[in-house]
Design a protein around this motif. Structure first.
Motif, PDB file in Angstrom:
ATOM      1  N   LEU A 143      53.234 -12.949  22.873  1.00 13.46           N
ATOM      2  CA  LEU A 143      52.324 -12.570  23.943  1.00 13.46           C
ATOM      3  C   LEU A 143      50.926 -12.351  23.384  1.00 13.46           C
ATOM      4  O   LEU A 143      50.751 -11.740  22.329  1.00 13.46           O
ATOM      5  N   LYS A 144      49.930 -12.810  24.117  1.00 13.76           N
ATOM      6  CA  LYS A 144      48.522 -12.648  23.744  1.00 13.76           C
ATOM      7  C   LYS A 144      47.941 -11.443  24.493  1.00 13.76           C
ATOM      8  O   LYS A 144      48.370 -11.141  25.608  1.00 13.76           O
ATOM      9  N   VAL A 145      46.969 -10.800  23.891  1.00 13.15           N
ATOM     10  CA  VAL A 145      46.392  -9.591  24.473  1.00 13.15           C
ATOM     11  C   VAL A 145      44.873  -9.651  24.386  1.00 13.15           C
ATOM     12  O   VAL A 145      44.302 -10.486  23.667  1.00 13.15           O
ATOM     13  N   THR A 146      44.231  -8.759  25.124  1.00 15.83           N
ATOM     14  CA  THR A 146      42.802  -8.522  24.964  1.00 15.83           C
ATOM     15  C   THR A 146      42.613  -7.275  24.106  1.00 15.83           C
ATOM     16  O   THR A 146      43.550  -6.495  23.903  1.00 15.83           O
ATOM     17  N   LEU A 150      44.692  -4.017  27.968  1.00 11.80           N
ATOM     18  CA  LEU A 150      45.030  -3.939  29.386  1.00 11.80           C
ATOM     19  C   LEU A 150      45.379  -5.295  29.987  1.00 11.80           C
ATOM     20  O   LEU A 150      45.940  -5.357  31.076  1.00 11.80           O
ATOM     21  N   SER A 151      45.044  -6.383  29.311  1.00 11.05           N
ATOM     22  CA  SER A 151      45.390  -7.721  29.786  1.00 11.05           C
ATOM     23  C   SER A 151      46.359  -8.358  28.811  1.00 11.05           C
ATOM     24  O   SER A 151      46.246  -8.182  27.589  1.00 11.05           O
ATOM     25  N   ILE A 152      47.309  -9.096  29.334  1.00 15.49           N
ATOM     26  CA  ILE A 152      48.353  -9.707  28.522  1.00 15.49           C
ATOM     27  C   ILE A 152      48.702 -11.057  29.116  1.00 15.49           C
ATOM     28  O   ILE A 152      48.705 -11.232  30.343  1.00 15.49           O
ATOM     29  N   ALA A 153      48.976 -12.037  28.257  1.00 13.07           N
ATOM     30  CA  ALA A 153      49.265 -13.408  28.689  1.00 13.07           C
ATOM     31  C   ALA A 153      50.434 -13.947  27.902  1.00 13.07           C
ATOM     32  O   ALA A 153      50.640 -13.593  26.730  1.00 13.07           O
ATOM     33  N   ALA A 418      51.775 -17.307  32.308  1.00 16.36           N
ATOM     34  CA  ALA A 418      51.421 -16.247  33.252  1.00 16.36           C
ATOM     35  C   ALA A 418      50.589 -15.184  32.547  1.00 16.36           C
ATOM     36  O   ALA A 418      50.689 -14.994  31.328  1.00 16.36           O
ATOM     37  N   SER A 419      49.770 -14.483  33.320  1.00 17.78           N
ATOM     38  CA  SER A 419      48.927 -13.420  32.759  1.00 17.78           C
ATOM     39  C   SER A 419      48.704 -12.348  33.814  1.00 17.78           C
ATOM     40  O   SER A 419      48.678 -12.640  35.023  1.00 17.78           O
ATOM     41  N   VAL A 420      48.533 -11.109  33.361  1.00 15.34           N
ATOM     42  CA  VAL A 420      48.323  -9.971  34.257  1.00 15.34           C
ATOM     43  C   VAL A 420      47.300  -9.031  33.616  1.00 15.34           C
ATOM     44  O   VAL A 420      46.990  -9.145  32.429  1.00 15.34           O
TER      45      VAL A 420
END
Length: 608
Positions: A143-146, A150-153, A418-420
């Motif tokens: 999983l990728k993050v910022t 707070l954001s994850i893809a 997907a990302s949120v």
């Protein structure tokens, strides 16, 4: 590339210079045959990337090996990691490095060195940013993050992440905005399936390489159909959702049960089992993850047979839409189970509900399974104690108690790209009513804003959780100090015993040397090793006759002590006290020879 405020890991201290030593040479000029020592292969006790014997590189050292070695290390209040590596040039998404990502049954937390004077070597510290967010360590590495967490893809398949603070009691709410999901495809995406999102709440035992709702340890809400999912069994629940939708996540747990102080085996007791290690230049706590119980695994049964579990309805046929049948509990067969399954306790009056763009979808799950460990039986406890003895005190131990991190974490699962983005509050896009419980119960007055809120935003939970961890640190420090005092008293008693043993040994050696010095040279009498003789022996006085049984001074004939003694005394030989008898074998032989020579016909026996 290192994150702001971080520093590169120190150089590998294991790379020491090799000193060349010349081999010894025999007198004949040849080298002696070397004796080879068998060395056990390096076997890692944990799957840390840099353990000896691991396929990955790096440096991993047990910090408990020597407390003195810690004085040279930096005392940190914030972890150095993670190191953010962009997935593409100019991208907002990053991979993380220089952290211990949970895997293979192990869990990692940032640790910091304690200053001198502390009984415990390490303490719990934070990592940036110090707010509620996705956990850097407790997520799938795919999983990728910022950088704000707070954001994850996602990238491919279902991968999951937990947030960095669990819910253990109370009512809590947060929002998750779907950036990309609902089955849509990215412009350059060539996969057959689109991107999907599942949101929910999960325990620590829930795997990160699968979606939320995969087993009994997590409860999820899926975007594709709007179904709720538990034990991989979807059930109709709410409306579908996709890109651009905001999902509200609500959970309510009863007050946490206090442990029974009279019951030392109560799973509600707080006890942490963790070992500080050096992972790529950063101190971290390595923790053995809680295992999945066979009772929970038994619920994942597809047979549809009659079971002994009433918590989940069962079904023996597929539904019209081709869904899998309802999963049930342990299958009841003709053969009796060798070990009875323990009951699965639940949290009464616990609830999970979801909102879509502010619209409540109703109660999704209630009476959730208790997040504490199942109570161990006496047989299981004894088996683990035996195994613990074989492994040693430095090995990881399975923790049957609550370590303070148990609970229900916000659980996000992403499929493909997907990302949120998370919104833990306090400001929400679609604020829920102050009393969500009343809304779920159908009370029309739930929407009145004059009442104070009975729930709290998730952003408040992080500060509480860290305060709980630091309180446990202080408790462990006090316990370690008490244990250190006890151990010091034990060591002091052992030292005194050792001194006494050495003193007695020295006294015994001194007596032995005195015995040897007291005996005349060449004397090999029968009383050489007689302690009674040596105790009364006086080298300044002449030695009495070896026929005497006593070693005391001469007593006059007729004394009370010698009146009934059958042993001869000096008086029996006509001698007086204080003088020697004058008897010797040579003088006696000469007198006998003279007598024999005077009488004719007598022949000396020696001559004949």
């Amino acid at each position: 590339m290192f994150a702001e405020g971080s520093s590169p890991p120190p150089q590998d201290t294991d790379a020491l210079p090799i000193v060349s030593i010349k081999a010894p040479v025999n007198s004949n000029g040849s080298q002696p045959q070397a004796r080879k020592r068998k060395r056990a292969p390096a076997t890692p006790s944990s799957p840390a990337p840099s353990d000896p014997g691991s396929n990955a590189g790096g440096t991993t050292t047990d910090l408990l090996a020597s407390r003195a070695d810690l004085s040279s290390r930096a005392i940190l209040t914030i972890s150095r990691g993670p190191v953010f590596i962009p997935t593409a040039e100019g991208s907002e998404w990053y991979k993380t490095d220089a952290i211990g990502v949970n895997r293979i049954g192990f869990r990692y937390m940032p640790a910091g060195i304690n200053p001198q004077g502390f009984a415990t070597p390490c303490r719990t510290i934070e990592s940036n940013p110090t707010t509620f967010r996705v956990s850097w360590e407790d997520r799938s590495p795919y999983l990728k993050v910022t950088k704000d967490g707070l954001s994850i893809a996602g990238s491919k398949g279902f991968r999951s992440a937990r947030c960095n603070a669990p819910i253990r009691e109370g009512r809590w709410y947060m929002e998750v905005k779907v950036l990309h999901g609902g089955g849509e495809h990215v412009a350059d995406e060539a996969r057959r399936e689109g991107s999907h999102v599942r949101l929910g709440w999960g325990r620590r035992e829930a795997p990160l390489n699968g979606p939320v709702g995969l087993d009994g340890y997590s409860y999820g809400y899926r975007d594709k159909t709007g179904d709720k999912v538990n034990l991989s069994r979807p059930r109709p629940y709410g409306r579908q959702f996709g890109s651009g939708d905001v999902i509200g996540m609500y959970i309510s747990l009863p007050p946490r049960r206090e442990a029974n102080k009279k019951d030392p085996h109560d799973p509600a007791h707080i006890k942490r089992e963790r070992i500080p290690i050096d992972l790529k230049g950063q101190e971290v706590f390595e923790i053995l993850e809680y295992p999945q119980s066979k009772e929970m695994t038994a619920l994942m049964d597809y047979s549809g047979k009659v079971t002994s579990s009433a918590s989940v309805p069962s079904s023996s046929k597929k539904s019209a839409n081709g869904k899998l049948p309802e999963r049930s509990g342990p299958v009841t067969t003709g053969k009796a189970n060798t070990v009875p399954l323990r009951p699965l306790p639940t949290l009464s009056n616990s609830r999970i509900a979801f909102f879509v763009n502010g619209e409540c979808q109703g109660i999704a799950f209630q009476d959730l399974y208790d997040y504490r460990q199942l109570r161990q039986s006496n047989t299981q406890r004894k088996a683990k104690e035996k195994k613990r003895t074989r492994e040693g005190v430095k090995e990881h131990r399975e923790n049957p108690f609550d370590d303070g991190t148990l609970g229900y974490h916000p659980f996000i699962s992403l499929f493909n790209d997907a990302s949120v983005r998370l919104n833990p509050g306090p400001t929400f896009d679609f604020p829920p009513p102050p009393d969500i419980e009343a809304l779920l119960d159908g009370n029309a007055e739930a929407g009145v804003d004059t009442k104070p809120s009975t729930w709290r935003p998730m952003c408040d939970r992080y500060a509480e959780f860290m305060a709980e961890q630091w309180a446990l640190d202080a408790q462990e420090e006090e316990e370690a100090k008490v244990e250190a005092v006890k151990q010091a008293a034990i060591d002091k008693a052992e030292e005194e015993k050792r001194i006494q043993r050495n003193k007695k040994r020295q006294q015994a050696e001194a007596r032995k040397r005195a015995k040897k010095a007291a005996v005349e040279p060449g004397f090999n009498g029968p009383f050489l090793d007689d302690e009674r003789f040596l105790a009364g022996f006086n080298p300044n006085q002449p030695s009495p006759s070896p026929l005497r049984h006593a070693t005391s001074a001469y007593d006059a004939e007729g004394s009370v002590e010698n009146e009934h003694s059958p042993a001869p005394t000096f008086a029996s030989y006509g001698d007086f006290q204080g003088n020697q008898s004058g008897y010797n074998s040579e003088a006696h032989d000469v007198e006998m020879d003279q007598d024999n020579l005077e009488e004719p016909g007598n022949i000396h026996p020696a001559i004949s």
